[in-house]
Design a protein around this motif. Sequence first.
Motif, PDB file in Angstrom:
ATOM      1  N   PHE A  43       0.833  -1.201   0.000  1.00  0.00           N
ATOM      2  CA  PHE A  43       0.000   0.000   0.000  1.00  0.00           C
ATOM      3  C   PHE A  43       0.868   1.251   0.000  1.00  0.00           C
ATOM      4  CE2 PHE A  43      -1.947   3.412   2.510  1.00  0.00           C
ATOM      5  CZ  PHE A  43      -3.027   3.708   1.700  1.00  0.00           C
ATOM      6  N   TRP A  44       1.811   1.358   0.917  1.00  0.00           N
ATOM      7  CA  TRP A  44       2.645   2.547   1.021  1.00  0.00           C
ATOM      8  C   TRP A  44       3.531   2.738  -0.210  1.00  0.00           C
ATOM      9  CZ3 TRP A  44       1.245   6.203   4.010  1.00  0.00           C
ATOM     10  CH2 TRP A  44       0.585   5.928   5.210  1.00  0.00           C
ATOM     11  N   ARG A  45       4.034   1.642  -0.747  1.00  0.00           N
ATOM     12  CA  ARG A  45       4.955   1.735  -1.889  1.00  0.00           C
ATOM     13  C   ARG A  45       4.221   2.011  -3.205  1.00  0.00           C
ATOM     14  NH1 ARG A  45       7.647   1.953  -5.889  1.00  0.00           N
ATOM     15  NH2 ARG A  45       9.552   0.830  -6.406  1.00  0.00           N
ATOM     16  N   ARG A  86       8.753   5.982  -1.024  1.00  0.00           N
ATOM     17  CA  ARG A  86       9.964   5.244  -1.390  1.00  0.00           C
ATOM     18  C   ARG A  86      11.055   5.462  -0.355  1.00  0.00           C
ATOM     19  NH1 ARG A  86       9.193   3.217  -6.461  1.00  0.00           N
ATOM     20  NH2 ARG A  86       7.914   4.449  -7.846  1.00  0.00           N
ATOM     21  N   SER A  87      11.927   4.466  -0.249  1.00  0.00           N
ATOM     22  CA  SER A  87      13.063   4.549   0.654  1.00  0.00           C
ATOM     23  C   SER A  87      14.042   5.605   0.143  1.00  0.00           C
ATOM     24  CB  SER A  87      13.765   3.190   0.729  1.00  0.00           C
ATOM     25  OG  SER A  87      14.921   3.278   1.521  1.00  0.00           O
TER      26      SER A  87
END
Length: 141
Positions: free
Chosen positions: A21-23, A29-30
Motif C-alpha cells: 500500500f505505502w509503496r 519510497r526509501s
Amino acid sequence: MKEPLTATRLATLAGCMRRHFWRYEIGLRSTCDAPALRFGSAWHRAMEARWRGATYEDALAAAVPDAISLPDELDVATLSGMLAGYYQRWSDDPAEIRPELEFRLPIAGSRSFEAAGKIDGLGTVKGHGGHILIEHKTTTD
C-alpha cells in the motif's frame, strides 16, 4: 493507460500488504537502497556497458561512476574480480546482446493492469540465429 504489474510488486503484495500500500498506492519510497541492491545495480551497469562494446576498464567505470554507488572497497574489489572473470570467460561471446529491455503485455481479463518488467538482455547466437534470454543475479552469499 493501465498500471504496470511487475514481479517485484507482486512479491511485495504477497509479503506485506501494508508495505505494498505505502509503496505502490501512496508512492512512498526509501531514501537509500540496501547494499545488496547497490551491488546488483553496479553489476547490471557493468554488463550493459560490456554488451555495448566497452572495454573492461570502461565497464568498471560505468559500474561505479561515483563513490556513493559502492562505498565499500571490498564491494568494489569483488565487482572488479567478477567483471574480470566475466570478460575472460566470455571473451569470444557467441551472441549479440541487446541489454536492458523493458516489456509490457496485456493480462487477459484485466481492465486495470498489464504485466510489465525488464529483462537483462536478449541475444541472438552468431551464425546460428537462435535466441537466448540473459538474466544476471548477484547475491551477498
